[in-house]
Motif scaffolding. Sequence first.
Motif, PDB file in Angstrom:
ATOM      1  N   ALA A 152       9.748  -5.267  -8.633  1.00 25.94           N
ATOM      2  CA  ALA A 152       8.790  -5.086  -9.722  1.00 25.94           C
ATOM      3  C   ALA A 152       8.995  -3.740 -10.417  1.00 25.94           C
ATOM      4  O   ALA A 152       8.973  -3.657 -11.658  1.00 25.94           O
ATOM      5  N   ILE A 153       9.204  -2.682  -9.632  1.00 26.16           N
ATOM      6  CA  ILE A 153       9.425  -1.350 -10.219  1.00 26.16           C
ATOM      7  C   ILE A 153      10.691  -1.361 -11.073  1.00 26.16           C
ATOM      8  O   ILE A 153      10.713  -0.840 -12.197  1.00 26.16           O
ATOM      9  N   THR A 199      10.943   6.110   4.358  1.00 24.59           N
ATOM     10  CA  THR A 199      10.348   4.849   4.814  1.00 24.59           C
ATOM     11  C   THR A 199      10.839   3.702   3.947  1.00 24.59           C
ATOM     12  O   THR A 199      11.110   3.892   2.761  1.00 24.59           O
ATOM     13  N   PRO A 200      10.942   2.501   4.503  1.00 21.34           N
ATOM     14  CA  PRO A 200      11.396   1.362   3.701  1.00 21.34           C
ATOM     15  C   PRO A 200      10.326   0.910   2.716  1.00 21.34           C
ATOM     16  O   PRO A 200       9.146   1.213   2.882  1.00 21.34           O
ATOM     17  N   VAL A 201      10.755   0.204   1.691  1.00 27.68           N
ATOM     18  CA  VAL A 201       9.836  -0.336   0.686  1.00 27.68           C
ATOM     19  C   VAL A 201      10.031  -1.848   0.621  1.00 27.68           C
ATOM     20  O   VAL A 201      11.148  -2.348   0.795  1.00 27.68           O
ATOM     21  N   ALA A 202       8.943  -2.561   0.399  1.00 29.77           N
ATOM     22  CA  ALA A 202       9.025  -4.022   0.319  1.00 29.77           C
ATOM     23  C   ALA A 202       9.919  -4.436  -0.851  1.00 29.77           C
ATOM     24  O   ALA A 202       9.867  -3.836  -1.928  1.00 29.77           O
ATOM     25  N   PHE A 203      10.720  -5.449  -0.637  1.00 31.88           N
ATOM     26  CA  PHE A 203      11.656  -5.902  -1.666  1.00 31.88           C
ATOM     27  C   PHE A 203      10.943  -6.274  -2.953  1.00 31.88           C
ATOM     28  O   PHE A 203      11.362  -5.877  -4.051  1.00 31.88           O
ATOM     29  N   ARG A 231       0.836  -1.203   0.000  1.00 27.40           N
ATOM     30  CA  ARG A 231       0.000   0.000   0.000  1.00 27.40           C
ATOM     31  C   ARG A 231       0.871   1.253   0.000  1.00 27.40           C
ATOM     32  O   ARG A 231       0.420   2.331   0.337  1.00 27.40           O
ATOM     33  N   THR A 232       2.123   1.077  -0.373  1.00 28.43           N
ATOM     34  CA  THR A 232       3.036   2.209  -0.399  1.00 28.43           C
ATOM     35  C   THR A 232       2.763   3.077  -1.618  1.00 28.43           C
ATOM     36  O   THR A 232       2.093   2.654  -2.569  1.00 28.43           O
ATOM     37  N   GLU A 233       3.277   4.295  -1.600  1.00 31.90           N
ATOM     38  CA  GLU A 233       3.139   5.198  -2.735  1.00 31.90           C
ATOM     39  C   GLU A 233       4.487   5.356  -3.421  1.00 31.90           C
ATOM     40  O   GLU A 233       5.511   5.490  -2.759  1.00 31.90           O
ATOM     41  N   ILE A 234       4.443   5.322  -4.734  1.00 33.27           N
ATOM     42  CA  ILE A 234       5.676   5.429  -5.506  1.00 33.27           C
ATOM     43  C   ILE A 234       5.475   6.449  -6.619  1.00 33.27           C
ATOM     44  O   ILE A 234       4.369   6.955  -6.827  1.00 33.27           O
ATOM     45  N   GLY A 235       6.544   6.738  -7.331  1.00 26.32           N
ATOM     46  CA  GLY A 235       6.446   7.518  -8.549  1.00 26.32           C
ATOM     47  C   GLY A 235       6.344   9.013  -8.382  1.00 26.32           C
ATOM     48  O   GLY A 235       5.949   9.709  -9.304  1.00 26.32           O
ATOM     49  N   ALA A 236       6.710   9.548  -7.202  1.00 22.42           N
ATOM     50  CA  ALA A 236       6.736  10.998  -7.062  1.00 22.42           C
ATOM     51  C   ALA A 236       7.808  11.560  -7.991  1.00 22.42           C
ATOM     52  O   ALA A 236       8.768  10.861  -8.339  1.00 22.42           O
ATOM     53  N   PRO A 237       7.665  12.808  -8.443  1.00 20.56           N
ATOM     54  CA  PRO A 237       8.655  13.384  -9.354  1.00 20.56           C
ATOM     55  C   PRO A 237      10.084  13.224  -8.827  1.00 20.56           C
ATOM     56  O   PRO A 237      10.392  13.652  -7.711  1.00 20.56           O
ATOM     57  N   GLY A 238      10.911  12.585  -9.606  1.00 19.42           N
ATOM     58  CA  GLY A 238      12.299  12.371  -9.213  1.00 19.42           C
ATOM     59  C   GLY A 238      12.494  11.267  -8.188  1.00 19.42           C
ATOM     60  O   GLY A 238      13.616  11.004  -7.766  1.00 19.42           O
ATOM     61  N   LYS A 239      11.395  10.618  -7.788  1.00 17.25           N
ATOM     62  CA  LYS A 239      11.481   9.555  -6.783  1.00 17.25           C
ATOM     63  C   LYS A 239      10.671   8.347  -7.241  1.00 17.25           C
ATOM     64  O   LYS A 239       9.595   8.063  -6.688  1.00 17.25           O
TER      65      LYS A 239
END
Length: 202
Positions: A138-139, A129-133, A114-122
């Motif tokens: 997948a990204i 915060t950590p992200v699941a492996f 349920r994390t958020e990804i894809g912010a500009p430059g990120k």
Amino acid sequence: MTVSWTPHRFTGGMLALDTANTVVLRNDPEKIFDRFEDPAEIARFAEAASSFRAAELGGRRLEAPVPEKIAPMVLSIRETTDRLFRRAVSKGAIATGDMPEFLEACADGLAQSRTEIGAPGKPFGDAATPVAFEVALAISALSLLRDDTIARLRICPNCSWLFVDRSRNSSRLWCDMAVCGNRQKANRHYRRRTAAREVINV
């Protein structure tokens, strides 16, 4: 067997390729082996990848995964990634028939988070915060679909690993010059000396 996750294990240039390369010597049925045969190595690999892939991850740490829980997703992403992009390097184009399985594997990796990804430059989200492996994997795998990346994908002629050639003139041959390049140099030197001795003994 415990694996030493050294810098050499991360010469693919991207997390997804480093993960694909955890199967060693794919081109040799008699010598091929899987560094993830022990699922515990997935967690150790993720820990090392947090450091070795820090630039790609935008400084975001990888969560310590529960290997038994994520192993099927990780292995599915790994194998479909390798198959899709290995064929792309060999044929010079993406095979559409390989895409559905690859996209499904990546979707499974993303679905549990349920994390958020894809912010500009990120592209990997907030570094705080950590992200699941499996999410990061997948990204990374999906990002390989960029034209500029596909054009720079290579297969090491020594170990058969996939890697991104980021050299200025796109002339990099080996995944790691210090390992595979030197091995090939040593092999050529040995063959030349052997051939010279055979000529002398004729």
